[in-house]
Design a protein around this motif. Structure first.
Motif, PDB file in Angstrom:
ATOM      1  N   LYS A  50      18.026   8.165  10.689  1.00  0.00           N
ATOM      2  CA  LYS A  50      18.511   7.200   9.693  1.00  0.00           C
ATOM      3  C   LYS A  50      17.403   6.751   8.744  1.00  0.00           C
ATOM      4  CE  LYS A  50      19.621   4.311  12.987  1.00  0.00           C
ATOM      5  NZ  LYS A  50      19.192   5.002  14.207  1.00  0.00           N
ATOM      6  N   SER A  51      16.284   6.313   9.333  1.00  0.00           N
ATOM      7  CA  SER A  51      15.201   5.802   8.492  1.00  0.00           C
ATOM      8  C   SER A  51      14.623   6.911   7.630  1.00  0.00           C
ATOM      9  CB  SER A  51      14.092   5.189   9.342  1.00  0.00           C
ATOM     10  OG  SER A  51      14.591   4.059  10.019  1.00  0.00           O
ATOM     11  N   THR A  52      14.527   8.106   8.184  1.00  0.00           N
ATOM     12  CA  THR A  52      14.001   9.231   7.412  1.00  0.00           C
ATOM     13  C   THR A  52      14.889   9.486   6.202  1.00  0.00           C
ATOM     14  OG1 THR A  52      13.135  10.192   9.446  1.00  0.00           O
ATOM     15  CG2 THR A  52      13.307  11.656   7.545  1.00  0.00           C
ATOM     16  N   PHE A 171      18.919  -0.910   2.911  1.00  0.00           N
ATOM     17  CA  PHE A 171      18.560  -1.931   3.891  1.00  0.00           C
ATOM     18  C   PHE A 171      18.399  -1.246   5.240  1.00  0.00           C
ATOM     19  CE2 PHE A 171      20.730  -4.362   0.659  1.00  0.00           C
ATOM     20  CZ  PHE A 171      20.071  -5.590   0.634  1.00  0.00           C
ATOM     21  N   ASP A 172      17.170  -1.202   5.763  1.00  0.00           N
ATOM     22  CA  ASP A 172      16.958  -0.532   7.051  1.00  0.00           C
ATOM     23  C   ASP A 172      16.815  -1.569   8.158  1.00  0.00           C
ATOM     24  OD1 ASP A 172      16.388   1.163   9.129  1.00  0.00           O
ATOM     25  OD2 ASP A 172      14.847   2.298   8.065  1.00  0.00           O
ATOM     26  N   GLU A 173      17.833  -1.710   8.959  1.00  0.00           N
ATOM     27  CA  GLU A 173      17.887  -2.673  10.064  1.00  0.00           C
ATOM     28  C   GLU A 173      17.418  -4.059   9.638  1.00  0.00           C
ATOM     29  OE1 GLU A 173      18.165  -1.560  13.605  1.00  0.00           O
ATOM     30  OE2 GLU A 173      17.949   0.609  13.385  1.00  0.00           O
ATOM     31  N   PRO A 174      18.017  -4.615   8.589  1.00  0.00           N
ATOM     32  CA  PRO A 174      17.484  -5.872   8.063  1.00  0.00           C
ATOM     33  C   PRO A 174      17.783  -7.077   8.950  1.00  0.00           C
ATOM     34  CG  PRO A 174      19.493  -5.329   6.910  1.00  0.00           C
ATOM     35  CD  PRO A 174      19.205  -4.182   7.842  1.00  0.00           C
TER      36      PRO A 174
HETATM   37 MG    MG Z   1      14.962   3.653  12.027  1.00  0.00          MG
END
Ligand code: MG
Ligand code: ADP
Length: 503
Positions: A50-52, A171-174
């Motif tokens: 996901k983050s990638t 928004f990454d795991e905000p």
């Molecule tokens: Mg991640």
């Protein structure tokens, strides 16, 4: 397609995008489209990619293969600055603000209105206030950012993105670091950004949140695109199945069969400790998994510690393997064959700043040493064996324990416990805060230890887990055992009723 349904052209498209880090294929041939005015969630277990994916959209990482199309035109994003210029911005988990500067300064940073070489403070300020008004998100303009709570600091980042005319915001795991009410405020805000025409990409492993705010959900598993669906076509269960690739029946392993003839491994009689628990009696037989349910604060962990020997009860007796168990402390308990996986794994379980190897072998250094010192080869080979049995994903046993995800840190504690070949395992909330895949591995580890004849005491606040994993459950309330449930009596309703009795 009916005439009145218009296909909205995507703002951004990823076409067969792949990314590899060393041995890890973080993304393979991902095809996905993001639209303006929509909140598009990315879900998947830890390490799914996901983050990638988010970082590729922002220019933080460059794809090895594939193409990024912005409004139909192929773009190459060689840095986040370049992404930013095109309106692609991210709200990171680790905030990138200047704590010593004001809210206005932080929002306007790098985009101040100038008269020649001088910043026009008044106009800059007006411009910032205008953005706040436009998005109905007001913050005290002159306060120093370092003095704001995390939730407000996130707002500063969001305002900064908005003042730069962001088209797409990742928004990454905000919400990971926010309290519940702050998280729900942020979710409303994210939703309204999409309603205001932004393309919002929302990465989270909180499925309830995702189902609440997104329009579209993409599921990733092991770097692969599983599917993209409108949110109303998904449920919590359908997402779990897609994320893990396993169906829900298989969330819990088969429990070992019990023999009635076996004599108990643990017998606790009338155990009390002032202000913690009172008159506790129960037994656990070999291979039996006994659940300890109840509300937080009902005395479960305190009881566990008194059995383990990290505290001493005031009155009562404990028999372990048929003999009176006189505890002198934790080391003696470990030597006698009791392993505890504590609730607070970071403060009570792990030694932070030390390696995976050291964290696993820690209690056994005496056994692994001779007059020649520590037998490092044996240490390494044993730790290696147990870490691979417990399926810890690591990049080397000499890496810092903090290089591991929460689920893998928990597996280290299981590897450590298993390495002592205990006769009894006490696991206190062993799956709290770990993702679904790691949960299943932890259940397998517990069932596996039980099938070797170990007695297991499983403390859990998740009733499903008690039902799925235990032969029998004890329910505590206000320091006492208020119910013992097994077989058909062991239901969610019965556990809840007992847990709330006497409250
Ligand atoms: Mg991640
Ligand atoms: N900078 C990096 N260097 C090496 N490996 C990485 C890097 N970033 C991510 N990975 C690996 O790529 C995979 C996907 O990671 P990530 O995108 O962070 O997953 P997620 O955000 O879904 O948890 C993981 O196996 C992770 O360890």
């Amino acid at each position: 397609m009916p005439q009145n349904v218009q296909e909205i052209a995507p703002l951004l498209t990823l076409s067969r995008v792949s990314k590899r880090f060393g041995e890890t294929q973080a993304l393979s041939e991902i095809e996905v489209m993001f639209q303006a005015g929509k909140c598009h969630a990315l879900v998947g277990e830890n390490g799914a990619g996901k983050s990638t994916l988010g970082k590729i959209l922002l220019g933080v990482h460059q794809p090895d293969q594939g193409e990024i199309l912005l409004e139909g035109t192929s773009v190459s994003l060689s840095s986040p600055a370049e992404g930013g210029k095109l309106g692609l911005v991210g709200i990171a988990q680790e905030l990138s603000l200047l704590p010593e500067r004001s809210v206005v300064d932080n929002i306007a940073l790098g985009r101040e209105i100038t008269n020649g070489p001088l910043v026009n403070t008044k106009k800059t300020r007006q411009q910032v206030l205008e953005v706040m008004r436009q998005f109905d998100m007001y913050l005290e303009p002159d306060i120093l950012v370092g003095e704001l709570p995390v939730a407000e600091q996130q707002k500063v980042e969001i305002l900064r993105a908005l003042s730069r005319d962001a088209k797409l915001i990742v928004f990454d795991e905000p919400t990971a670091r926010l309290a519940t009410h702050e998280a729900s405020q942020l979710l409303q805000l994210i939703k309204s950004l999409a309603e205001n025409g932004k393309a919002v990409i929302y990465v989270s492993h909180f499925l309830e949140e995702v189902l609440e705010i997104s329009d579209t959900i993409t599921v990733l598993r092991n770097g692969e695109h599983v599917r993209t669906n409108p949110t109303n076509k998904e449920t919590r269960d359908s997402l779990i199945i897609a994320m893990t690739g396993q169906d829900l029946q298989h969330q819990y392993p088969q429990l070992p069969k019990l023999k009635n003839t076996d004599t108990p491994i643990l017998k606790v009689k009338n155990l009390s400790r002032k202000n913690e628990f009172e008159n506790i009696s129960f037994e656990i037989r070999p291979g039996e998994i006994v659940g300890l349910a109840g509300l937080v604060g009902s005395g479960r962990s305190e009881l566990a510690h008194a059995i383990y020997g990290s505290t001493m009860p005031d009155t009562g007796q404990i028999e372990f393997c048929g003999e009176a168990f006189v505890r002198t402390g934790v080391e003696h308990s470990i030597m006698s064959g009791i392993a505890l996986i504590p609730e607070a794994r970071r403060t009570q379980g792990l030694v932070l700043g030390r390696s995976i190897l050291e964290n696993t072998s820690l209690p056994y250094l005496a056994r692994l040493s001779s007059w020649l010192g520590l037998n490092k080869a044996q240490e390494l080979s044993e730790v290696n064996k147990y870490c691979s049995n417990t399926q810890v994903k690591h990049a080397g046993l000499h890496m810092d324990i903090d290089s591991l995800s929460g689920g893998n840190q928990q597996k280290i504690l299981f590897a450590r416990a298993a390495m002592g070949a205990p006769k009894m395992l006490i696991a206190d909330e062993p799956t709290r805060g770990v993702d679904i895949g790691a949960k299943r591995s932890i259940y397998d580890l517990i069932a596996d230890m039980a099938s070797k004849g170990e007695a297991v005491l499983l403390i859990s606040s998740e009733i499903e887990e008690i039902l799925g994993m235990c032969h029998r459950a004890l329910v505590m309330s206000r320091g006492q055992i208020v119910a013992e449930l097994s077989g058909r009596q062991l239901t969610k309703k019965a556990v809840m009723k007992a847990a709330f009795s006497g409250v």
